[in-house]
Design an enzyme around this catalytic site. Structure first.
Site, short mmCIF file in Angstrom:
data_model
loop_
_atom_site.label_atom_id
_atom_site.label_comp_id
_atom_site.label_asym_id
_atom_site.label_seq_id
_atom_site.Cartn_x
_atom_site.Cartn_y
_atom_site.Cartn_z
CE LYS A 62 -7.42 -0.45 2.15
NZ LYS A 62 -6.74 -1.46 2.94
CB SER A 74 -0.96 -0.01 1.19
OG SER A 74 -0.25 -0.23 2.38
CG HIS A 119 -4.32 -1.14 -1.30
ND1 HIS A 119 -4.95 0.09 -1.36
CD2 HIS A 119 -3.87 -1.27 -0.03
CE1 HIS A 119 -4.88 0.68 -0.18
NE2 HIS A 119 -4.23 -0.12 0.65
C1 PLP Z 1 -6.66 -1.87 4.32
C2 PLP Z 1 -5.89 -3.10 4.45
C3 PLP Z 1 -6.29 -4.11 5.33
C4 PLP Z 1 -7.43 -3.94 6.29
O1 PLP Z 1 -8.65 -4.01 5.65
P1 PLP Z 1 -9.95 -3.43 6.37
O2 PLP Z 1 -11.06 -4.16 5.71
O3 PLP Z 1 -9.98 -1.97 6.09
O4 PLP Z 1 -9.84 -3.74 7.81
C5 PLP Z 1 -5.55 -5.27 5.36
N1 PLP Z 1 -4.47 -5.44 4.56
C6 PLP Z 1 -4.06 -4.48 3.70
C7 PLP Z 1 -2.88 -4.72 2.83
C8 PLP Z 1 -4.75 -3.28 3.63
O5 PLP Z 1 -4.33 -2.35 2.79
#
Ligand code: PLP
Length: 400
Positions: free
Chosen positions: A248, A188, A216
């Site tokens: 996301k 990310s 992502h």
């Molecule tokens: C955002 C994210 C998460 C967490 O996901 P949520 O559903 O927002 O709790 C886990 N792993 C990665 C790589 C992320 O970018």
């Protein structure tokens, strides 16, 4: 007896330390929907730091589905899924997601974080080994820490280093029973991709499981946004657990684990965050189903976010910005020092552009950057305006 200890004073002291070192989060307040033009802290700004890549958070079908399901089934599910809150909407979402992913089974969670934190510690224990990319997401790190398994870290995306770790692991006496390799699909901070085919190959040679966190990548990579496993055309016998999120590109909230039936059955019997926490409300489950519908029937959203990303990336490159290793609609604009990235973000804010500076300790001290995230609804005019503001700011700060 005189007590010198104070139960909470250190909390304030620690917070003050963060403020002094400029490491504290400044919470901004979004006062409108998450759209390209939105109101933040009373100011109209162009949003360039949302995860809502396909703008499904405000897609009429997704919004309507939330309202309809809420009217019919109420605001809450009434319980954990493990007890009496397992609505047919949750089961339907599990099935629809598995179908979308071309996988035998999925299990949806309340959040992606809870999926990682709940399942990972159950996958292995004493006498087992977890192998993890050094830049994996915090929820993987926490999941791995909660387990009693041994841990090994490999250098970011470095197959040579992973090979070394796996060969060393073979020498362990007594032999490890279960070995899992963990990687983010899209990292990310840089928007770069894991070398998943190579990781799967090494895992196979060593009989290890592969677990990818595609938070992502979903909605962005692969055929119609099916994610990184589809992007690399890997089989479910090569990537054993695909974890993801609805928060996301899907524009809602929730998490999932996707793989075979054994993985699903194991997970809902073992992951404590799934067993012991309330089910997402029916409106949320219905919204996630609607988001899958949109992905299956309206391929233009995924196409458009890539067009936007390519347009802005070309502009940044022509202007002489270092855009790092981004391979997705996350574009890092490298700034060097932490202070430069913060000054740059502040400058852009004055120009009505909302972008997130990322600096130490989130990334190395000399690798501070602005993280620009594109979405489907950004117009070419908005992106060109962004580029002009970046060029002005970049020149002022001596980045270009
Ligand atoms: C955002 C994210 C998460 C967490 O996901 P949520 O559903 O927002 O709790 C886990 N792993 C990665 C790589 C992320 O970018």
């Amino acid at each position: 007896m005189e007590v010198s200890r104070h139960p909470t004073k250190y909390l304030g002291e620690e917070y003050q330390r963060l403020v002094r070192e400029s490491l504290n989060w400044q919470l901004r307040v979004l006062e409108s929907a998450s759209e390209p033009i939105c109101t933040v802290d009373g100011k109209e700004v162009l949003m360039l730091c949302a995860n809502n890549y396909l703008n499904l958070a405000t897609h009429p079908k997704v919004v309507e589905a939330t309202i309809d399901a809420t009217r019919k089934y109420g605001a809450g599910a009434g319980s954990d899924r493990s007890i009496s809150g397992n609505m047919f909407l949750h089961e339907e979402l599990d099935r629809r997601l598995a179908k979308f992913k071309n996988a035998p089974a999925s299990l949806t969670f309340q959040t992606g974080f809870m999926a990682n934190e709940g399942l990972i510690p159950q996958l292995a224990g004493r006498g087992d080994l977890f192998v993890s990319d050094e830049l994996n997401h915090g929820s993987i790190i926490d999941g791995v820490r909660l387990s009693r398994a041994d841990r090994a870290i490999f250098k970011h995306k470095n197959i040579e280093d992973l090979t070394r770790v796996m060969e060393e692991a073979e020498k362990h006496d007594p032999p490890y029973k279960h070995v899992w390799i963990f990687t983010d699909g899209v990292f990310s901070m840089d928007g770069d991709l894991a070398p998943l085919p190579e990781i799967a190959k090494i895992a196979k040679e060593h009989g290890a499981g592969v677990y990818v966190d595609d938070a992502h990548g979903e909605g962005v990579l692969g055929e119609g946004g099916r994610g990184i496993v589809d992007h690399f055309k890997l089989g479910r016998d090569e990537v054993h657990a695909e974890m993801g999120t609805f928060s996301k590109a899907f524009g809602v909230v929730g998490g999932h684990i996707t793989g075979n039936e054994d993985l699903r059955n194991f997970t809902y019997n073992k992951a404590r965050s799934w067993l012991l926490s309330g089910a997402v409300p029916p409106g949320v489950a219905a919204a996630c189903i609607a988001a899958i519908d949109v992905l299956e029937t309206e391929p233009q959203h995924v196409r458009r976010v890539w067009e936007n990303r390519n347009h802005l990336l070309d502009g940044f490159k022509d202007a002489g910005f270092d855009t790092g290793n981004g391979e997705t609609p996350i574009i890092p604009v490298m700034c060097g020092k932490s202070k430069t990235s913060k000054d740059f973000a502040d400058y852009l804010w004055t120009k009505g552009i909302f972008v997130l500076p990322i600096f130490y300790p989130m990334v190395a001290r000399d690798k501070a950057r602005l993280r620009v995230q594109l979405c489907t609804k950004h117009t070419t005019e908005q992106l060109d305006r962004t580029l002009e503001a970046f060029k002005e700011g970049g020149r002022k700060l001596g980045i270009i």
